[in-house]
Design a protein around this motif. Structure first.
Motif, PDB file in Angstrom:
ATOM      1  N   ASP A  41      12.138   2.328   6.733  1.00 58.39           N
ATOM      2  CA  ASP A  41      12.748   2.558   5.221  1.00 58.39           C
ATOM      3  C   ASP A  41      11.456   2.250   4.485  1.00 58.39           C
ATOM      4  N   GLU A  42      10.705   1.490   4.737  1.00 58.36           N
ATOM      5  CA  GLU A  42       9.795   0.944   3.929  1.00 58.36           C
ATOM      6  C   GLU A  42       8.411   1.888   3.919  1.00 58.36           C
ATOM      7  N   LEU A  43       8.338   2.491   4.513  1.00 55.58           N
ATOM      8  CA  LEU A  43       7.036   3.266   4.775  1.00 55.58           C
ATOM      9  C   LEU A  43       7.551   4.000   3.866  1.00 55.58           C
ATOM     10  N   LEU A  44       8.973   5.185   3.614  1.00 55.68           N
ATOM     11  CA  LEU A  44       9.263   6.390   2.963  1.00 55.68           C
ATOM     12  C   LEU A  44       9.660   5.525   1.969  1.00 55.68           C
ATOM     13  N   SER A  45       9.971   4.335   0.948  1.00 61.50           N
ATOM     14  CA  SER A  45      10.158   3.921   0.141  1.00 61.50           C
ATOM     15  C   SER A  45       8.512   3.618  -0.938  1.00 61.50           C
ATOM     16  N   LEU A  46       7.472   3.229   0.011  1.00 64.30           N
ATOM     17  CA  LEU A  46       6.447   3.216  -0.282  1.00 64.30           C
ATOM     18  C   LEU A  46       5.655   4.706  -0.731  1.00 64.30           C
ATOM     19  N   LEU A  47       5.869   5.289   0.701  1.00 60.09           N
ATOM     20  CA  LEU A  47       5.396   6.373   0.112  1.00 60.09           C
ATOM     21  C   LEU A  47       6.335   7.781  -1.458  1.00 60.09           C
ATOM     22  N   HIS A  48       7.439   7.148  -1.911  1.00 58.85           N
ATOM     23  CA  HIS A  48       7.976   7.559  -2.539  1.00 58.85           C
ATOM     24  C   HIS A  48       6.992   7.211  -4.065  1.00 58.85           C
ATOM     25  N   HIS A  49       7.311   5.350  -3.807  1.00 57.00           N
ATOM     26  CA  HIS A  49       6.511   4.819  -4.811  1.00 57.00           C
ATOM     27  C   HIS A  49       5.638   5.634  -5.329  1.00 57.00           C
TER      28      HIS A  49
END
Length: 105
Positions: A41-49
């Motif tokens: 979830d942290e990885l996806l949040s970072l990529l989205h940001h």
């Protein structure tokens, strides 16, 4: 990280690999945590940001335009549709511009 994951992980169903390679889409449920680094979830949040991926509304799917295959066809825009066309004299797209523009549209 995600591209490497889809190229190397064993046991991932072929339909997930093909969907990613051909359409730039992936289901978040097939990802795993990055050992010793980030949770999924942290990885996806970072990529989205960072405007690298975009969440597809109403699904658990994400879109990553940077993995789309290169299109060698010539483009003849139709007058009946709106187009978004960016050209550079340098014959390349500055790093990150394609992804960010696609995600924001």
């Amino acid at each position: 990280i995600i591209i490497q994951y889809f190229n190397s992980v064993s046991g991932l169903h072929l339909k997930h690999k093909n969907l990613f390679k051909q359409n730039g889409q992936f289901d978040a449920s097939v990802l795993r945590d990055v050992k010793g680094c980030l949770k999924k979830d942290e990885l996806l949040s970072l990529l989205h940001h960072r405007h690298i991926v975009s969440k597809i509304e109403g699904t658990n799917m994400f879109f990553m335009p940077s993995v789309l295959p290169k299109n060698e066809k010539s483009h003849n825009p139709s007058r009946k549709s709106l187009s978004f066309l960016v050209l550079f004299d340098l014959r390349y797209c500055p790093v990150g511009l394609f992804c960010a523009a696609t995600i924001r549209l």
